[in-house]
Write a protein that holds these residues in place. Sequence first.
Motif, PDB file in Angstrom:
ATOM      1  N   ILE A  32      20.502  20.788  46.131  1.00 40.02           N
ATOM      2  CA  ILE A  32      21.524  20.089  45.361  1.00 40.02           C
ATOM      3  C   ILE A  32      21.081  19.893  43.912  1.00 40.02           C
ATOM      4  CG2 ILE A  32      22.718  17.869  45.096  1.00 40.02           C
ATOM      5  CD1 ILE A  32      22.699  17.707  48.172  1.00 40.02           C
ATOM      6  N   SER A  33      19.858  19.470  43.721  1.00 35.25           N
ATOM      7  CA  SER A  33      19.459  19.024  42.386  1.00 35.25           C
ATOM      8  C   SER A  33      18.403  19.886  41.714  1.00 35.25           C
ATOM      9  CB  SER A  33      18.962  17.591  42.476  1.00 35.25           C
ATOM     10  OG  SER A  33      17.820  17.537  43.296  1.00 35.25           O
ATOM     11  N   ASP A  55      11.168  22.516  26.423  1.00 38.51           N
ATOM     12  CA  ASP A  55      10.605  21.182  26.229  1.00 38.51           C
ATOM     13  C   ASP A  55      11.678  20.292  25.617  1.00 38.51           C
ATOM     14  OD1 ASP A  55       9.110  18.905  25.308  1.00 38.51           O
ATOM     15  OD2 ASP A  55       7.308  20.154  25.302  1.00 38.51           O
ATOM     16  N   LEU A  56      12.012  19.216  26.294  1.00 35.45           N
ATOM     17  CA  LEU A  56      13.090  18.323  25.880  1.00 35.45           C
ATOM     18  C   LEU A  56      12.612  17.090  25.118  1.00 35.45           C
ATOM     19  CD1 LEU A  56      15.112  18.474  29.215  1.00 35.45           C
ATOM     20  CD2 LEU A  56      15.337  19.943  27.199  1.00 35.45           C
ATOM     21  N   ARG A 104      15.099  15.873  34.679  1.00 39.98           N
ATOM     22  CA  ARG A 104      15.938  15.749  35.877  1.00 39.98           C
ATOM     23  C   ARG A 104      17.384  15.445  35.481  1.00 39.98           C
ATOM     24  NH1 ARG A 104      15.371  17.738  40.619  1.00 39.98           N
ATOM     25  NH2 ARG A 104      13.182  17.262  40.663  1.00 39.98           N
ATOM     26  N   LYS A 105      17.564  14.601  34.459  1.00 39.87           N
ATOM     27  CA  LYS A 105      18.910  14.259  33.998  1.00 39.87           C
ATOM     28  C   LYS A 105      19.612  15.456  33.354  1.00 39.87           C
ATOM     29  CE  LYS A 105      17.824   9.406  33.142  1.00 39.87           C
ATOM     30  NZ  LYS A 105      17.550   8.400  32.114  1.00 39.87           N
ATOM     31  N   VAL A 118      16.482  26.976  38.203  1.00 42.64           N
ATOM     32  CA  VAL A 118      15.979  25.977  37.265  1.00 42.64           C
ATOM     33  C   VAL A 118      15.016  25.056  37.999  1.00 42.64           C
ATOM     34  CG1 VAL A 118      16.575  24.155  35.633  1.00 42.64           C
ATOM     35  CG2 VAL A 118      18.186  26.029  36.028  1.00 42.64           C
ATOM     36  N   GLY A 119      13.865  24.816  37.394  1.00 37.96           N
ATOM     37  CA  GLY A 119      12.892  23.889  37.957  1.00 37.96           C
ATOM     38  C   GLY A 119      12.569  22.808  36.955  1.00 37.96           C
ATOM     39  N   VAL A 120      12.169  21.666  37.454  1.00 35.54           N
ATOM     40  CA  VAL A 120      11.779  20.525  36.622  1.00 35.54           C
ATOM     41  C   VAL A 120      10.301  20.261  36.876  1.00 35.54           C
ATOM     42  CG1 VAL A 120      12.072  18.043  36.305  1.00 35.54           C
ATOM     43  CG2 VAL A 120      14.067  19.491  36.652  1.00 35.54           C
ATOM     44  N   LEU A 121       9.528  20.175  35.798  1.00 39.84           N
ATOM     45  CA  LEU A 121       8.119  19.832  35.939  1.00 39.84           C
ATOM     46  C   LEU A 121       8.024  18.361  36.329  1.00 39.84           C
ATOM     47  CD1 LEU A 121       5.115  20.474  35.724  1.00 39.84           C
ATOM     48  CD2 LEU A 121       5.261  19.963  33.276  1.00 39.84           C
ATOM     49  N   GLU A 122       7.731  18.113  37.607  1.00 43.66           N
ATOM     50  CA  GLU A 122       7.638  16.747  38.111  1.00 43.66           C
ATOM     51  C   GLU A 122       6.463  16.036  37.447  1.00 43.66           C
ATOM     52  OE1 GLU A 122       9.769  15.195  39.934  1.00 43.66           O
ATOM     53  OE2 GLU A 122      10.988  16.923  40.477  1.00 43.66           O
TER      54      GLU A 122
END
Length: 137
Positions: A32-33, A55-56, A104-105, A118-122
């Motif tokens: 889902i996310s 990089d955000l 994540r947002k 798409v992956g998010v660096l936790e």
Amino acid sequence: MNFLTQIDNLALIALLLVSGAALFLPTLSTLISGKGLSPTEATIWINRRKAHVLDLRAEEAFKAGHLPGAKMANVASLEAAIETLKLDRKRPLVLVCETGSQSRKALARVQKLGFLEVGVLEGGVQAWKIAALPLVK
């Protein structure tokens, strides 16, 4: 069967269902996310799968140290930044911020732009530093 045996069987069935759900929920969350990546997994995506790294964080934080190959993108104008960078949507994309929460947002917004994976660096750059991985200045 006596009454206690039936209760034991019901308790075992309930335990089986709860543990099965606990094992499946992380997979469902990923579907889902998007995928949460550990620093090691992100390194594999970057090195072996040629993932883009976005990089955000603010410009000052980016200049102080960022992941190798990372491109900076302002979260407020994320869609425009991605268009300007001309990122290949068929390649994986790793989103990075300071702690992982901002990435994540932004995940849903990036997925709507047509990126297949798409992956998010936790844990964000903080987790990257803890793992003693290199930052580029």
